[in-house]
Scaffold this motif. Sequence first.
Motif, mmCIF file in Angstrom:
data_model
loop_
_atom_site.group_PDB
_atom_site.id
_atom_site.type_symbol
_atom_site.label_atom_id
_atom_site.label_comp_id
_atom_site.label_asym_id
_atom_site.label_seq_id
_atom_site.Cartn_x
_atom_site.Cartn_y
_atom_site.Cartn_z
ATOM 1 N N UNK A 175 54.025 -52.709 15.176
ATOM 2 C CA UNK A 175 53.364 -53.924 14.708
ATOM 3 C C UNK A 175 52.428 -54.479 15.775
ATOM 4 N N UNK A 176 52.852 -54.377 17.028
ATOM 5 C CA UNK A 176 52.047 -54.919 18.126
ATOM 6 C C UNK A 176 50.705 -54.205 18.280
ATOM 7 N N UNK B 79 63.207 -50.183 12.908
ATOM 8 C CA UNK B 79 62.264 -49.096 12.635
ATOM 9 C C UNK B 79 62.514 -48.607 11.207
ATOM 10 N N UNK B 80 61.506 -48.726 10.370
ATOM 11 C CA UNK B 80 61.596 -48.227 8.995
ATOM 12 C C UNK B 80 60.925 -46.863 8.945
ATOM 13 N N UNK B 81 61.641 -45.881 8.456
ATOM 14 C CA UNK B 81 61.084 -44.546 8.268
ATOM 15 C C UNK B 81 60.850 -44.353 6.777
ATOM 16 N N UNK C 76 58.427 -54.168 7.972
ATOM 17 C CA UNK C 76 57.941 -54.052 6.591
ATOM 18 C C UNK C 76 56.449 -54.353 6.507
ATOM 19 N N UNK C 77 56.019 -55.355 7.277
ATOM 20 C CA UNK C 77 54.599 -55.692 7.315
ATOM 21 C C UNK C 77 53.767 -54.527 7.845
#
Length: 545
Positions: A439-440, A323-325, A422-423
């Motif tokens: 992402x899903x 998880x990118x915050x 990241x995407x």
Amino acid sequence: MSKNMRLLKNTWRGFMRNSFKLTVADILSRTNFQKAKVVAGKKGLNRLIRWVHIIEVTEIGHLLNGNELILSTGIGWRENQQSSLSLLQQLIDKKVSGLCVELGTYISSIPEEMVQLADKNDFPIIIFTEEVRFIDITQDLNGLFIETHYKTMLNLEAVSNQFNRLLLSTDGFKRILRLLHQFLNVQVAYSPVEGHLEYYPTIEKSQEQDFINLVNSAQPQNVINAPAKSASKPIQALGHKFADLIIISKGQELTDFDYLVLDRAATSLSQDQLRLLYVEEKKKHHENRWLLEWLNGEHDKDSVEQYLAGIEPLMKPNGCTVCICKMDLQDQEADLTYYSMIFRTIYEQQGFYALVSFERNNLIFALINKRNKSDWKSRLNVALDKIKKTDLMKRQPSDKLTFGVGKLYDLEQLDKAYELAKETIYIQQKTEASDVSFYEDLYVYRLISHLNKEKRLDEFIEDYIGTILRFDDEKNSQMFETLKVFLEVNGSKKDAAEKLFIVRQTLYYRIEKLKELLGDDFMQSNKRLAIEFAVHAKSFIKKLS
């Protein structure tokens, strides 16, 4: 024991002997009570007094808080047995400390029924057989209370400072428990959320069950007026409860001062817990080199499991994700350690062990799933929602905080989850999916991003809506926007006209033009799907330029 501590303790003992726990028995030695006589409730002379009131009415329940000493001439209930007993019962029910009555002017004696009721409830009744000035009594006792309150604040400040000094020492935790015990002469218990009860001083094994019963019955610290011999105060940090601090009196009921000291001790222990969390977090940040290697796919499953076992031996990983915050903070010099501490605690509550790394203003969390795979996404969604609602994040603009979450993979595939996270962040910035964290859940935007990387997106857009785009350029029209809205409302002419702010007749003209440019069958299933994809792709390309 240090010199300062001995001085503080001796000062407090002298203060206690003075007047802090002012009882009915204590006031009988005051000058204004030299000729007073206790005629009922002698077993209740140890009742604490917090204030003095003069009351002559008979309906007084709503006027009292408890622990008051009541002064009366009896004018409101003289020669009325029912009123006198009703008044006395109200005083008893409201936990009043005692009743002082001046005889002579309005009543000559206390009715026998009142004496019996008072004796039954150990409620002191004191009489003055000579005329007294109630104003002198109230000035004397209330002045004493004010003086006592001032001394209380001084003592409270002194012990608070001592607690704070102990935070700077080694083993501050046990020193604070010892000071709390010595200062109040109470049994101290520390009940962690996870772990076993600790006592200071230690108790015999045979006494443990009795103390456990007292611990379980301990009242919250804010219930001050309720008589009790035990009280508790939670130890909290970052919105998370770690333990309860409990005091148990060996004799008298706890006083206001006992509660206040308990509160200060709990605050100090909470600060100590926060300090430990901060130090631990800083240490973890210095040890994130291994995490960066894992994010880059440099560790196999065995090495990952071995590393995690060294951190938390009983952990049973059930997949992992990233998880990118992404934070665009108003305070550019903000210490991200506090953010990661809060986020990590919330992730843990939802069943994820979190390792964190930094990249500019981004926090990158490797989340190890410790529970079932079936609900990992819903649990993580709850965690993200809680993070957004923390006081720390409420102070930031809502568009300055975004999350990108990859898919759940096996431990050796964390790098894949990292790439997808990241995407997700990238697609959020380039499309209308800024509120999509997983992402899903990006759906068609995943295909758009993939085709763009393959340099095939422009060709797809030209094939399906190229005629629309050229028409808009040549005629300065709004056919692309009309097509986009018409697709969004599933071909509803009424909704499309309202959303475009145009009349129906204008919309009908534009629809005919769309049929001319795209073909009469542009709303048929397969063709519509391709056109709708091309519309989303065009919006994506537009944000890239």
